[in-house]
Structures are given as structure tokens and as C-alpha cells.
Design a protein around this motif. Structure first.
Motif, mmCIF file in Angstrom:
data_model
loop_
_atom_site.group_PDB
_atom_site.id
_atom_site.type_symbol
_atom_site.label_atom_id
_atom_site.label_comp_id
_atom_site.label_asym_id
_atom_site.label_seq_id
_atom_site.Cartn_x
_atom_site.Cartn_y
_atom_site.Cartn_z
ATOM 1 N N PRO A 162 -41.864 85.187 -40.181
ATOM 2 C CA PRO A 162 -40.634 85.636 -39.529
ATOM 3 C C PRO A 162 -39.417 85.071 -40.259
ATOM 4 O O PRO A 162 -39.379 83.899 -40.598
ATOM 5 N N LYS A 163 -38.418 85.941 -40.492
ATOM 6 C CA LYS A 163 -37.235 85.493 -41.230
ATOM 7 C C LYS A 163 -35.956 85.584 -40.414
ATOM 8 O O LYS A 163 -35.184 84.649 -40.391
ATOM 9 N N THR A 164 -35.716 86.721 -39.771
ATOM 10 C CA THR A 164 -34.487 86.885 -38.993
ATOM 11 C C THR A 164 -34.804 87.437 -37.606
ATOM 12 O O THR A 164 -35.824 88.095 -37.406
ATOM 13 N N GLU A 165 -33.890 87.159 -36.688
ATOM 14 C CA GLU A 165 -34.081 87.607 -35.307
ATOM 15 C C GLU A 165 -32.710 87.738 -34.651
ATOM 16 O O GLU A 165 -31.863 86.854 -34.790
ATOM 17 N N ILE A 166 -32.498 88.831 -33.941
ATOM 18 C CA ILE A 166 -31.295 89.040 -33.134
ATOM 19 C C ILE A 166 -31.766 89.310 -31.717
ATOM 20 O O ILE A 166 -32.618 90.171 -31.492
ATOM 21 N N ILE A 167 -31.217 88.548 -30.762
ATOM 22 C CA ILE A 167 -31.692 88.623 -29.373
ATOM 23 C C ILE A 167 -30.517 88.861 -28.425
ATOM 24 O O ILE A 167 -29.788 87.937 -28.085
ATOM 25 N N PRO A 168 -30.304 90.096 -27.980
ATOM 26 C CA PRO A 168 -29.374 90.314 -26.872
ATOM 27 C C PRO A 168 -30.081 89.973 -25.556
ATOM 28 O O PRO A 168 -31.281 90.210 -25.407
ATOM 29 N N TYR A 169 -29.331 89.387 -24.607
ATOM 30 C CA TYR A 169 -29.947 88.999 -23.337
ATOM 31 C C TYR A 169 -28.965 89.129 -22.176
ATOM 32 O O TYR A 169 -27.759 89.174 -22.370
ATOM 33 N N VAL A 170 -29.551 89.194 -20.976
ATOM 34 C CA VAL A 170 -28.810 89.213 -19.720
ATOM 35 C C VAL A 170 -29.394 88.102 -18.856
ATOM 36 O O VAL A 170 -30.617 87.980 -18.731
ATOM 37 N N ARG A 171 -28.507 87.286 -18.253
ATOM 38 C CA ARG A 171 -28.953 86.151 -17.432
ATOM 39 C C ARG A 171 -28.412 86.253 -16.013
ATOM 40 O O ARG A 171 -27.321 86.770 -15.778
ATOM 41 N N TYR A 172 -29.218 85.676 -15.103
ATOM 42 C CA TYR A 172 -28.815 85.580 -13.698
ATOM 43 C C TYR A 172 -28.976 84.133 -13.249
ATOM 44 O O TYR A 172 -30.043 83.540 -13.413
ATOM 45 N N ARG A 173 -27.926 83.558 -12.690
ATOM 46 C CA ARG A 173 -27.934 82.167 -12.216
ATOM 47 C C ARG A 173 -28.627 82.100 -10.859
ATOM 48 O O ARG A 173 -28.303 82.860 -9.950
ATOM 49 N N LEU A 174 -29.597 81.186 -10.735
ATOM 50 C CA LEU A 174 -30.380 81.070 -9.506
ATOM 51 C C LEU A 174 -29.847 80.014 -8.536
ATOM 52 O O LEU A 174 -30.150 80.066 -7.351
ATOM 53 N N SER A 175 -29.100 79.043 -9.010
ATOM 54 C CA SER A 175 -28.623 77.940 -8.175
ATOM 55 C C SER A 175 -27.173 78.163 -7.772
ATOM 56 O O SER A 175 -26.453 78.938 -8.396
ATOM 57 N N ASP A 176 -26.727 77.446 -6.747
ATOM 58 C CA ASP A 176 -25.353 77.569 -6.277
ATOM 59 C C ASP A 176 -24.374 76.743 -7.097
ATOM 60 O O ASP A 176 -23.205 77.075 -7.187
ATOM 61 N N SER A 177 -24.814 75.673 -7.676
ATOM 62 C CA SER A 177 -23.935 74.769 -8.406
ATOM 63 C C SER A 177 -23.515 75.364 -9.743
ATOM 64 O O SER A 177 -24.270 76.085 -10.389
#
Length: 188
Positions: A82-97
């Protein structure tokens, strides 16, 4: 009864959601993955944009700079590099803080590198073995879970673990793409 009332009054601040946090007002974050740099010889740089208190989107770019993996590939100890990698992502926060929290993410790893295989060519009674080397490109959807903690309301330490499975070219690309990291960064 008094103990229950005291517990409710003292415990409420522990579970109360933060409002107007200086961290939440900052919408951008950049991070560098120190685990990948030390263990795998990969440079991972991430940018994350916070859309709301709970949702964010980001992009991670990575490339390999390790001589050890190149030598292992050339010596035949591994058939993919493996040489290169591009990673688009979406995140969701689970905690209140806002200062420390768990999150989940979905991502798509667009990864590429080199693939090598040994091919046997027959010419009547003789056979010749040759090494065929070519590039690969694949896409691996996956999911991760992680934990973030902020220091001085702008410096971040992040732990991340997840995996995805390559779909397009399973004969040449690695089956599994891991997403492991210990990231340090800055939120602004």
C-alpha cells in the motif's frame, strides 16, 4: 431521602450537557497520526470540519515512506505494498461532553499501491517463472469507533480503531483496510 436528594444535586453537574463551550465554537481541526508514523512508516494528516455539536465530516490523506515495507515487498515477503490512501469520513459524537467524548464514524478508503505475483510461462518442455508487478486501486467502505479528549480547549488527543473491506479488485488489493491511530492535533 436526604442522601438521594444530595446525590441528585451533586451528580447533576456530572451528567449535564455543556452549553456555550469554547470548544464547540471552533469548527475546524487538523491532526497528525503518530502511531502510523512510528509503527507503519505512513504519514497520516487529517482535517475535520464540525457541522453541528454532534456531526462532523473530514478527510484523511496518507502516504507510505517506509523502506522496510519496500524491502519486504522486493524480497517477496508480501505481495501487496500500500502506498497512498484518501479517506473521506462522517462522524457522530456519542457523549454529551465537548471536552472528551466517544464517537463513531463511517468512511470510504480510496487506496492504491503495488501488487506482485509470480507467473509460470510454459514453453513446451521448459517453464520460466517471472515476477509480474503492477499497481492496484480499490475502495473500502468501513466503520470506526474512537475517543477524543481536548486540552486547553484547542489541543486534541484522539484514539481510533476501525476496518473496511476492499470491493473492486480483491485479487490484487489487500482484503482488509485498517483504520488505527493515535492522533494529536489542533482545533481552531
Amino acid at each position: 431521602m436526604k442522601k438521594l436528594l444530595l446525590l441528585l444535586l451533586c451528580g447533576t453537574p456530572l451528567f449535564a450537557q455543556e452549553t456555550g463551550s469554547p470548544i464547540a465554537e471552533k469548527k475546524n481541526e487538523v491532526r497528525l497520526d503518530v502511531l502510523s508514523a512510528v509503527a507503519y512508516g505512513k504519514a497520516n494528516l487529517s482535517y475535520e470540519r464540525f457541522l453541528s455539536d454532534d456531526w462532523s465530516v473530514g478527510l484523511t490523506g496518507s502516504f507510505s515512506f517506509s523502506d522496510k515495507f519496500d524491502k519486504d515487498f522486493d524480497r517477496g515477503y508480501r505481495n501487496t505494498l500500500p502506498k497512498t490512501e484518501i479517506i473521506p469520513y462522517v462522524r457522530y459524537r456519542l457523549s454529551d461532553s465537548f471536552k472528551s467524548y466517544y464517537f463513531v464514524e463511517v468512511f470510504a478508503s480510496l487506496n492504491s499501491g503495488d501488487y506482485k505475483e509470480m507467473i509460470r510461462d510454459s514453453n513446451g518442455a521448459t517453464a520460466i517463472y517471472r515476477i509480474n508487478k503492477e499497481g492496484y486501486f480499490d475502495v473500502a467502505p468501513g466503520a470506526s469507533i474512537g475517543y477524543k479528549v481536548y486540552f486547553a480547549e484547542k489541543f486534541v488527543l484522539e484514539f481510533l480503531a476501525g476496518a473496511g473491506f476492499n470491493l473492486l479488485d480483491p485479487d490484487k488489493s489487500p482484503d482488509v483496510v485498517t483504520r488505527l491511530g493515535i492522533n494529536v492535533g489542533y482545533r481552531f
